[in-house]
Design a protein around this motif. Structure first.
Motif, PDB file in Angstrom:
ATOM      1  N   LYS A  38      13.980  60.966 -15.723  1.00 59.82           N
ATOM      2  CA  LYS A  38      13.884  59.505 -15.692  1.00 59.82           C
ATOM      3  C   LYS A  38      15.130  58.849 -16.277  1.00 59.82           C
ATOM      4  O   LYS A  38      15.538  57.765 -15.849  1.00 59.82           O
ATOM      5  N   TYR A  39      15.763  59.503 -17.252  1.00 60.46           N
ATOM      6  CA  TYR A  39      16.881  58.895 -17.974  1.00 60.46           C
ATOM      7  C   TYR A  39      18.224  59.525 -17.621  1.00 60.46           C
ATOM      8  O   TYR A  39      19.209  59.339 -18.333  1.00 60.46           O
ATOM      9  N   ILE A  83      24.790  55.871 -21.502  1.00 54.19           N
ATOM     10  CA  ILE A  83      23.610  55.714 -22.357  1.00 54.19           C
ATOM     11  C   ILE A  83      22.920  54.397 -21.994  1.00 54.19           C
ATOM     12  O   ILE A  83      23.569  53.348 -21.941  1.00 54.19           O
ATOM     13  N   PRO A  84      21.620  54.413 -21.708  1.00 51.38           N
ATOM     14  CA  PRO A  84      20.913  53.170 -21.353  1.00 51.38           C
ATOM     15  C   PRO A  84      21.040  52.112 -22.447  1.00 51.38           C
ATOM     16  O   PRO A  84      21.125  52.427 -23.642  1.00 51.38           O
ATOM     17  N   GLN A  85      21.038  50.857 -22.043  1.00 54.31           N
ATOM     18  CA  GLN A  85      21.273  49.760 -22.982  1.00 54.31           C
ATOM     19  C   GLN A  85      20.160  49.594 -24.006  1.00 54.31           C
ATOM     20  O   GLN A  85      20.387  49.044 -25.094  1.00 54.31           O
ATOM     21  N   TYR A 132      16.694  61.484 -26.024  1.00 50.93           N
ATOM     22  CA  TYR A 132      17.781  61.282 -26.977  1.00 50.93           C
ATOM     23  C   TYR A 132      19.018  62.035 -26.502  1.00 50.93           C
ATOM     24  O   TYR A 132      18.959  62.905 -25.631  1.00 50.93           O
ATOM     25  N   ARG A 133      20.145  61.686 -27.103  1.00 48.63           N
ATOM     26  CA  ARG A 133      21.411  62.376 -26.857  1.00 48.63           C
ATOM     27  C   ARG A 133      22.081  62.634 -28.202  1.00 48.63           C
ATOM     28  O   ARG A 133      22.055  61.769 -29.085  1.00 48.63           O
ATOM     29  N   GLN A 147      28.006  68.118 -26.475  1.00 48.92           N
ATOM     30  CA  GLN A 147      27.072  67.015 -26.264  1.00 48.92           C
ATOM     31  C   GLN A 147      25.914  67.444 -25.356  1.00 48.92           C
ATOM     32  O   GLN A 147      26.113  68.142 -24.364  1.00 48.92           O
ATOM     33  N   PHE A 148      24.702  67.019 -25.717  1.00 49.91           N
ATOM     34  CA  PHE A 148      23.539  67.352 -24.889  1.00 49.91           C
ATOM     35  C   PHE A 148      22.542  66.199 -24.916  1.00 49.91           C
ATOM     36  O   PHE A 148      22.532  65.378 -25.840  1.00 49.91           O
ATOM     37  N   GLN A 149      21.725  66.140 -23.872  1.00 54.46           N
ATOM     38  CA  GLN A 149      20.691  65.107 -23.769  1.00 54.46           C
ATOM     39  C   GLN A 149      19.350  65.776 -23.490  1.00 54.46           C
ATOM     40  O   GLN A 149      19.273  66.752 -22.739  1.00 54.46           O
ATOM     41  N   VAL A 150      18.306  65.247 -24.111  1.00 56.67           N
ATOM     42  CA  VAL A 150      16.963  65.818 -23.986  1.00 56.67           C
ATOM     43  C   VAL A 150      15.987  64.726 -23.581  1.00 56.67           C
ATOM     44  O   VAL A 150      16.030  63.610 -24.110  1.00 56.67           O
TER      45      VAL A 150
END
Length: 452
Positions: A321-322, A329-331, A409-410, A430-433
């Motif tokens: 979704k993100y 990075i979403p606002q 989160y990132r 860097q990673f995003q979950v």
């Protein structure tokens, strides 16, 4: 010896010769609970009964076998006593499960093979499970095995290992064309063969092998949330347990050569790192599932716990979704830079080891990850006290420890240190979950055993 048994509401009442009444030798009856019974069948003129006798707090068990004859009338259901006993004992759980068992002989102190052959195997066979046994011979082997496994032939995959093998199994299944369906409908279980065994403790409230086997023999498939992880130029990976950056990751991965010590390696590593006073600078961005005030986190937990645990299995998408770590990075996310981070820890199960209930407000289907952060405003003894407090989950009362519920989160490391995912080493970048609701599947006997 054939005992006289009587069917009662909770199970089978039999005389207990191990107890005396008021100092006399009179036999006091005991009840073999339906919850403990794993098999019953008529052999000759009596019933052969197999059960796992649990202690008072249900943290230890022992296989028992006895012969008995039901003395009272036939059950009102009209079924024969053995059939009635099995119907009551298993209820909605599938009997004689077909298990694909993978043993990692290199897990933790290296006792997994012995644990399985000396203890677990006889328990699973006493419950009439059908077993296909496989050894994991090298890192990534289990992931390879999952690609071609005829999953329709099995009711569950059992990992005799630490938490790394379930991680491999899950990611191997996710690579298949039908990966989303399999992850959501095929239970992945653990028998405690490693150092941490967090999955086992979170599902059973203990790392006793008899209790873990009872959960596998009689457990019901239950959906659980998973976490999707993206890093640049790498395929999406999936996590069921945790991600850590900072002192916990260093204590885990930095002591990998000490696995022969068992779980003590974590404690020794912790003391060394606390004395060193290391910090782990990073930048974190996250989207909250609820306001981060502690009362809001507790309210979120209480509301989801009150709604109960669903056992309905249905396929859920693995779509993100993100987006990924490559996207902006979403606002509506919060962005923070921590120059003196000591511990960044995110989890999806309550227990991270048998003596650390790190995330007491997590639930298997609450649609959020639990995030803990603290910076270097603590000295050695206060830091040690925080970790000791995790044994009773009182660390969450510390006002300088931030406990959040997040849906994504990132993290961007600003220094070179270990990054741990389900206890496995990942590249320090860097990673995003992102939380994937109900995308996984586990076995549970009616509830999430370790929820406080």
């Amino acid at each position: 010896m054939i005992l006289k048994g009587k069917l009662v509401h909770q199970g089978i009442e039999v005389p207990d010769s191990s107890r005396s009444y008021c100092g006399s030798a009179a036999k006091q009856p005991q009840v073999i609970s339906f919850d403990e019974i794993i098999w019953a069948e008529t052999v000759g003129n009596a019933i052969n009964l197999s059960y796992i006798q649990l202690n008072a707090d249900k943290t230890k068990g022992e296989l028992r076998m006895t012969r008995l004859r039901i003395e009272d009338e036939e059950p009102q259901s009209g079924a024969s006593p053995p059939v009635y006993i099995l119907n009551e004992a298993y209820a909605d759980s599938k009997r004689q499960k077909r298990l694909y068992v993978i043993v990692n002989p290199h897990s933790g102190p290296g006792h997994a093979r012995k644990l399985y052959h000396d203890h677990a195997e006889k328990l699973l066979k006493a419950g009439r499970c059908e077993i296909t046994l496989q050894t994991s011979n090298y890192i990534g082997h289990a992931e390879e095995l999952m690609k071609d496994l005829d999953i329709e032939q099995y009711d569950a995959i059992v990992c005799v290992s630490g938490d790394g093998l379930p991680h491999e199994v899950m990611n191997g299944l996710a690579k298949r064309p039908d990966g989303a369906h399999i992850l959501a409908t095929t239970p992945i279980c653990q028998l405690p063969g490693g150092s941490g065994n967090a999955m086992c403790y979170s599902l059973n409230g203990t790392v006793d092998v008899s209790v873990a086997c009872l959960n596998i023999i009689k457990g019901v498939a239950m959906p659980t949330d998973l976490m999707a992880i993206t890093q640049r130029n790498r395929p999406t990976r999936y996590s069921f347990l945790s991600q850590s950056w900072g002192i916990v990751a260093d204590c885990d991965l930095g002591t990998d050569s000490w696995r022969w010590m068992g779980s003590f390696r974590f404690e020794l590593g912790l003391l060394i790192k606390l004395i060193s006073g290391n910090t782990y600078p990073c930048k974190i961005s996250y989207k909250l599932a609820c306001p981060e005030e502690r009362k809001s986190v507790i309210a979120y937990f209480s509301e989801n716990k009150a709604s109960g645990i669903s056992q309905k299995l249905d396929e859920h998408s693995l779509d993100l979704k993100y987006g990924t770590v490559d996207d902006q990075i979403p606002q509506d996310w919060t962005v923070e830079t921590h120059r003196d981070m000591v511990n960044f820890y995110v989890g999806n199960m309550p227990w991270m080891s048998s003596d650390a209930i790190v995330f007491p407000y997590t639930l298997p289907q609450d649609g959020a990850m639990d995030m803990i952060t603290w910076d270097s405003d603590v000295k050695f003894f206060e830091g040690l006290q925080r970790f000791i407090a995790m044994t009773k989950a009182t660390h969450v009362n510390n006002p300088r420890l931030i406990y959040r519920k997040v849906v994504a989160y990132r993290l961007e490391p600003l220094s070179e240190h270990y990054l741990s995912v389900d206890g496995e080493s990942y590249p320090c970048e860097q990673f995003q979950v992102e939380l994937l609701p109900r995308a996984g599947c586990i076995l549970s006997r009616g509830d999430y055993a370790a929820v406080p």
